[in-house]
Write an enzyme that holds these catalytic residues in place. Structure first.
Site, mmCIF file in Angstrom:
data_model
loop_
_atom_site.group_PDB
_atom_site.id
_atom_site.type_symbol
_atom_site.label_atom_id
_atom_site.label_comp_id
_atom_site.label_asym_id
_atom_site.label_seq_id
_atom_site.Cartn_x
_atom_site.Cartn_y
_atom_site.Cartn_z
ATOM 1 N N GLY A 108 50.322 36.907 79.182
ATOM 2 C CA GLY A 108 51.582 37.088 78.194
ATOM 3 C C GLY A 108 52.885 37.135 79.000
ATOM 4 O O GLY A 108 53.903 36.694 78.317
ATOM 5 N N GLY A 179 46.366 41.319 80.636
ATOM 6 C CA GLY A 179 46.851 42.012 81.851
ATOM 7 C C GLY A 179 46.903 43.440 81.395
ATOM 8 O O GLY A 179 46.765 44.246 82.235
ATOM 9 N N TYR A 470 53.281 48.364 86.109
ATOM 10 C CA TYR A 470 54.998 48.320 86.536
ATOM 11 C C TYR A 470 54.910 47.753 88.009
ATOM 12 O O TYR A 470 55.284 48.382 88.831
ATOM 13 C CB TYR A 470 55.286 49.526 86.192
ATOM 14 C CG TYR A 470 55.681 50.054 84.715
ATOM 15 C CD1 TYR A 470 55.659 48.953 83.818
ATOM 16 C CD2 TYR A 470 55.689 51.260 84.509
ATOM 17 C CE1 TYR A 470 55.517 49.633 82.473
ATOM 18 C CE2 TYR A 470 55.966 51.740 83.275
ATOM 19 C CZ TYR A 470 55.905 50.729 82.118
ATOM 20 O OH TYR A 470 55.951 51.354 80.873
#
Length: 528
Positions: A108, A179, A470
């Protein structure tokens, strides 16, 4: 305006090509691809190389959300394969491996550190965004979603099939499913239902030999690893089979702001004491951010409280009055809406926005930096004030997300999936800043490090835990072409805690030569 900026963006990048002296020879790799693909599923128009600068650059930039990594390394990036069929994925893996070329996989484009499309050794990008089929079976409450589908596309598809089914994933509609799910994606349903990997019941994966595997053929250890350990260390995720969850037809949301002048620090301190103890059906995020003050030129911190409740306003008001009266929630602050419309609310889109906006792909790249922490005990008020003081030093957009734990997150064992951050956390923190001028990059990265250091006494330690999705290169990394085990343990323990040992053993079993690697991949080690 956006289109004009994008065109200028491309022109500036293309203009830099004249300075290049050499280009990599991708001929053997391309020839291998064409040899392995049948005429029924042609691959020619799925391959982009630097020889055709405009289309190559456009393909690269289209899913490069962080402008810090918007200029490809033409001396290392041999090709972009925008797969349109499973055989394209298989051929890319086999041909890259046989030619000694590294592979980077992106779905993405939401990649904080660009590891899915950057490398300092010869590599190809396997772009999955065309593989985005979604099928929903309402009767069994299950769905298949391909890796290149976005969360927005998944949410719309679920909603078209049922008004009372949902999936506990993230609030950002442009994130790719591949992901997001493999890293243990979370969202505002986590306290009630857990996270993405808690609802994955099957998967399709292309392994290091180019074989298509599912749960039964890959085995339970590999299936465990890709649920929270990330897919890119083990293979290429093609699709996920997920369990959907039941939600009411009507949910309640609200947004309430408290500036420092309105006692925001005191309110946030109380939030830390109650947010993980609310009923599982209530998710109440706190979002400190820098805003303009009431006086010209002054800035302050506003803590924005975002809530989602799986029920009606009356019940929510009763909970808040009993457990968190300090927020001062009023009935007029609350809005009742469908689950799909809550995704628009969390995206800060106005009421009445058509749901088709959730089908948009990533646009408008910005310079950004993200970091994360886990908090085990309340941050004292003096600690919060130190954080505010540091945030106010930023000259650009900066905010934190305090995402509450408790509920189902406390009840799922840390080793049930590869995602380990479960019981014992009050909340997870995301630090995030964006800027527009490339000349400000170094100063902003430095400011984020300072903010991270200021928070250190108040967060988890030994190790200082981090959230894999993150991505943060600061917590440890290897060079593109290497995976030093000692260095991998540094970032690996922060991301995966006690699950790292099993992840390394799974890696050794399924990818012993360490073909699938990046700067923060899992090393193949049988014994630690």
């Amino acid at each position: 305006m956006k289109e004009a900026i994008y065109v200028l963006y491309l022109v500036l990048l293309v203009s830099g090509l004249e300075a290049l002296v050499t280009k990599p020879n991708s001929g053997n790799f391309i020839e291998c691809l064409r040899y392995r693909i049948s005429p029924e599923n042609p691959i020619t128009d799925a391959i982009f190389t630097a020889d055709n600068t405009t289309t190559f650059l456009s393909s690269y930039v289209s899913y490069t959300k962080n402008t810090r990594f918007s200029s490809p390394n033409y001396k290392k990036l041999l090709a972009i394969v925008v797969a349109k069929h499973v055989t394209h994925v298989q051929a890319t893996v086999v041909c890259a491996k046989s030619n000694g070329i590294q592979i980077r996989i992106r779905s993405g484009g939401h990649d904080n550190e660009g590891l899915s499309y950057m490398s300092s050794v010869p590599f190809v990008i396997l772009d999955m965004h065309n593989l985005r089929t979604i099928t929903v079976d309402v009767s069994s409450k299950k769905a298949w979603v391909q890796a290149g589908a976005t969360l927005g596309e998944l949410y719309v598809k679920i909603n078209e099939a049922s008004q009372t089914l949902a999936f506990p994933a993230g609030i950002c509609a442009t994130v790719g499913a591949g992901g997001h799910i493999s890293g243990g994606g979370y969202g505002n349903l986590m306290r009630k239902f857990g996270i993405t990997v808690d609802h994955v019941i099957d998967a399709q994966l292309i392994d290091v030999n180019g074989k298509l595997l599912n749960r039964s053929t890959m085995g339970e250890d590999l299936f465990w690893a890709i649920r929270g350990g990330g897919g890119a260390s083990f293979g290429v995720i093609l699709s996920w089979k997920i369990k959907l969850v039941e939600v009411p037809k009507i949910l309640t949301v609200f947004q309430v702001n408290k500036t420092l002048e309105q006692g925001g620090t005191d309110v946030l301190y109380k939030w830390q004491l109650v947010a993980n103890k609310f009923p599982d059906s209530l998710f109440l995020r706190a979002m400190p951010q820098v805003v303009n003050g009431t006086k010209g030129g002054e800035r302050t911190i506003a803590i924005v409280f975002w809530a989602q409740f799986l029920g009606r306003t009356d019940e929510l008001m009763a909970i808040m009055k009993q457990s968190f009266p300090e927020l001062g929630l009023k009935r007029e602050d609350c809005q009742e809406m469908s689950w799909l419309n809550t995704t628009l609310f969390w995206a800060m889109l106005p009421a009445g926005t058509p749901k088709t906006v959730l089908l948009d792909r990533p646009t408008d790249p910005v310079f950004s930096k993200s970091k994360s922490d886990y908090v085990k005990k309340p941050i004292p008020k003096e600690g919060l004030e130190k954080i505010w003081k540091t945030m106010l030093k930023f000259n650009n957009i900066v905010w934190l997300h305090f995402n509450p734990y408790g509920g189902m997150m406390d009840r799922i064992p840390a080793n049930a999936t590869a995602f380990p951050h479960r019981k014992g956390n009050l909340f997870k923190v995301q630090y995030y800043t964006t800027w527009l001028d490339s000349n400000a990059t170094e100063s902003n990265l430095s400011m984020m490090k300072e903010l991270y250091e200021v928070a250190e006494p108040y967060v988890s330690s030994n190790p200082r835990e981090a959230f894999f999705n993150y991505r943060d290169i600061d917590i440890g990394s290897n060079p593109s072409g290497e995976t030093n085990v000692d260095e991998a343990k540094i970032y690996g323990y922060k991301y995966f805690l006690g699950n790292l040992k099993r992840l390394m053993q799974v890696k050794a079993k399924y990818d012993p030569e360490n073909f699938f690697k990046n700067e923060q991949s899992i090393p193949p080690v049988r014994v630690m």
